[in-house]
Design a protein around this motif. Structure first.
Motif, PDB file in Angstrom:
ATOM      1  N   ASP A 160     -15.700   8.920 -15.427  1.00 40.38           N
ATOM      2  CA  ASP A 160     -15.265   7.818 -15.050  1.00 40.38           C
ATOM      3  C   ASP A 160     -15.236   6.592 -15.932  1.00 40.38           C
ATOM      4  N   VAL A 161     -15.170   7.082 -17.244  1.00 38.52           N
ATOM      5  CA  VAL A 161     -14.939   6.151 -18.325  1.00 38.52           C
ATOM      6  C   VAL A 161     -13.239   6.291 -18.499  1.00 38.52           C
ATOM      7  N   GLU A 162     -12.601   5.143 -18.254  1.00 40.16           N
ATOM      8  CA  GLU A 162     -11.205   5.364 -18.594  1.00 40.16           C
ATOM      9  C   GLU A 162     -10.970   5.138 -20.008  1.00 40.16           C
ATOM     10  N   LEU A 163     -10.246   6.280 -20.488  1.00 34.01           N
ATOM     11  CA  LEU A 163      -9.811   6.735 -22.157  1.00 34.01           C
ATOM     12  C   LEU A 163      -8.469   6.156 -22.435  1.00 34.01           C
ATOM     13  N   ARG A 164      -8.214   5.053 -23.374  1.00 35.26           N
ATOM     14  CA  ARG A 164      -6.955   4.994 -23.864  1.00 35.26           C
ATOM     15  C   ARG A 164      -6.761   5.292 -25.125  1.00 35.26           C
ATOM     16  N   VAL A 165      -5.778   5.950 -25.257  1.00 34.55           N
ATOM     17  CA  VAL A 165      -5.214   6.411 -26.810  1.00 34.55           C
ATOM     18  C   VAL A 165      -4.218   5.330 -27.198  1.00 34.55           C
ATOM     19  N   TRP A 166      -4.199   4.877 -28.403  1.00 38.15           N
ATOM     20  CA  TRP A 166      -3.313   3.879 -29.001  1.00 38.15           C
ATOM     21  C   TRP A 166      -2.622   4.586 -30.177  1.00 38.15           C
ATOM     22  N   ASP A 167      -1.205   4.627 -30.038  1.00 37.07           N
ATOM     23  CA  ASP A 167      -0.302   5.297 -31.032  1.00 37.07           C
ATOM     24  C   ASP A 167       0.083   3.981 -31.991  1.00 37.07           C
ATOM     25  N   SER A 168      -0.433   4.209 -33.341  1.00 37.15           N
ATOM     26  CA  SER A 168      -0.007   3.340 -34.257  1.00 37.15           C
ATOM     27  C   SER A 168       1.503   3.254 -34.242  1.00 37.15           C
ATOM     28  N   ASN A 169       1.982   2.339 -35.181  1.00 35.64           N
ATOM     29  CA  ASN A 169       3.207   2.451 -35.705  1.00 35.64           C
ATOM     30  C   ASN A 169       3.515   1.772 -36.892  1.00 35.64           C
ATOM     31  N   ALA A 170       4.508   1.584 -37.444  1.00 33.61           N
ATOM     32  CA  ALA A 170       4.864   1.247 -38.904  1.00 33.61           C
ATOM     33  C   ALA A 170       4.212  -0.130 -38.997  1.00 33.61           C
ATOM     34  N   GLU A 171       4.422  -1.020 -38.022  1.00 33.12           N
ATOM     35  CA  GLU A 171       4.008  -2.477 -38.221  1.00 33.12           C
ATOM     36  C   GLU A 171       2.671  -2.840 -37.548  1.00 33.12           C
ATOM     37  N   LEU A 172       2.219  -2.121 -36.429  1.00 34.81           N
ATOM     38  CA  LEU A 172       0.998  -2.477 -35.657  1.00 34.81           C
ATOM     39  C   LEU A 172      -0.204  -1.342 -35.942  1.00 34.81           C
ATOM     40  N   ARG A 173      -1.288  -1.989 -36.374  1.00 35.02           N
ATOM     41  CA  ARG A 173      -2.143  -0.982 -36.754  1.00 35.02           C
ATOM     42  C   ARG A 173      -3.517  -1.443 -35.607  1.00 35.02           C
TER      43      ARG A 173
END
Lengths: 212, 103
Positions: A160-173
């Motif tokens: 029941d824990v939501e998992l969010r995966v963040w995909d970094s890019n050249a500008e945003l970390r």
């Protein structure tokens, strides 16, 4: 911090090495030599950069940010609103940290970070990325089987824990703000920072529990 | 742009291998390549987007067989020749002369 001793004599002292340098080491040496001869590179500048990233820029910086956020609610608020600015308050800024987004783990949401396209990583707060973060298996699987990846890293998330995966890019970390562990109420900021591992700020680990 | 670097969701890449107490650089040459990232930008030879594109243009087999800092080296070589900083073949000549001089 030690560097790989193997091969360290190749560049440092051409007269003492026993084995010929690898093809790659030789290519790099040739490139550095050419650019130096053309007046386009100062080897001392490279020495200084290497030393900086070996000794002064690493995940202890990020741990300071997390510990401050755990102990100072106003700072936490600023950090979540404008990560770059709040992180710079503690003196951490610069290359590959120009645009920082801090994502907070709670009882309901867990965040983890990947860079599927290359290996974008927030250098000022975490230093240079570990090999596994740069590896094909992590980059491929983090977005298709994140719960499986977390399990391999020893993190079992409740369904029941939501998992969010963040995909970094050249500008945003991204930097994960892990949950403050239970039983740490009386701890100082310095003590809390010790509980904050590199992986907990990538989201592939939780913050450590206090000893004893 | 579609390419081997766009790895999200690819399957059968094998296990994720981790290393305890990993150093910033595993080989001395990795640190030199890392440093050249800054000096090459400072000289204005190329920008970060061109640098990434230099990696993304690698052939799939070479991309998969080489390490992170070898990708960087590949991009530096490609761009420095394309920008006219290095002549075609100049690097190979320097390698040969360094080898001749005893490495």
């Amino acid at each position: 911090m030690t560097i790989a001793n193997e091969g360290s004599s190749i560049m440092a002292d051409d007269h003492t090495h026993n084995e010929p340098p690898s093809d790659t080491a030789m290519r790099v040496k040739a490139l550095e030599t050419l650019l130096t001869e053309k007046g386009l590179l100062d080897p001392a500048a490279i020495d200084a950069l290497v030393e900086t990233y070996e000794t002064r820029i690493g995940p202890r910086n990020g741990a300071r940010v997390v510990a401050r956020a755990w102990t100072d609610p106003d700072y936490r608020q600023r950090l979540l609103e404008d990560g770059t600015k709040a992180i710079a308050e503690l003196g951490f800024s610069g290359v590959q940290g120009e645009d920082m987004v801090v994502v907070e783990n709670t009882g309901d949401v867990h965040n983890m970070v990947v860079c599927t396209l290359c290996s974008c990583y927030p250098w000022p707060t975490l230093g240079l990325p570990p090999i596994w973060f740069k590896s094909a298996p992590y980059r491929a699987r983090a977005v298709i089987d994140p719960r499986g990846v977390l399990k391999e890293f020893g993190v079992e998330l409740s369904e029941d824990v939501e998992l969010r995966v963040w995909d970094s890019n050249a500008e945003l970390r991204y930097l994960v703000l892990p949950q403050r562990p239970a039983g740490t109420e009386g701890m100082s900021e310095d003590e809390l920072a010790e509980l904050v591992s590199r992986d907990s700020m990538i989201g592939t680990a939780l913050a450590d529990a206090p000893a004893g | 742009m579609n390419g081997i670097h766009d790895m999200g969701g690819m399957q059968c890449m094998g296990p994720i291998e981790r290393e305890e107490n990993e150093p910033a650089f595993h080989e001395t040459w990795e640190g030199r390549v890392f440093g050249m990232f800054f000096t090459n930008f400072a000289e204005g030879h190329f920008n970060v987007d061109m640098f990434r594109h230099g990696i993304e243009r690698m052939g799939p087999a070479e991309y998969l067989e080489t390490s992170y800092y070898e990708h960087w080296l590949h991009s530096f070589e490609t761009l420095l020749v394309e920008r006219g900083v290095l002549a075609e073949g100049e690097l190979e000549e320097k390698i040969a002369s360094l080898r001749e001089a005893g490495g």
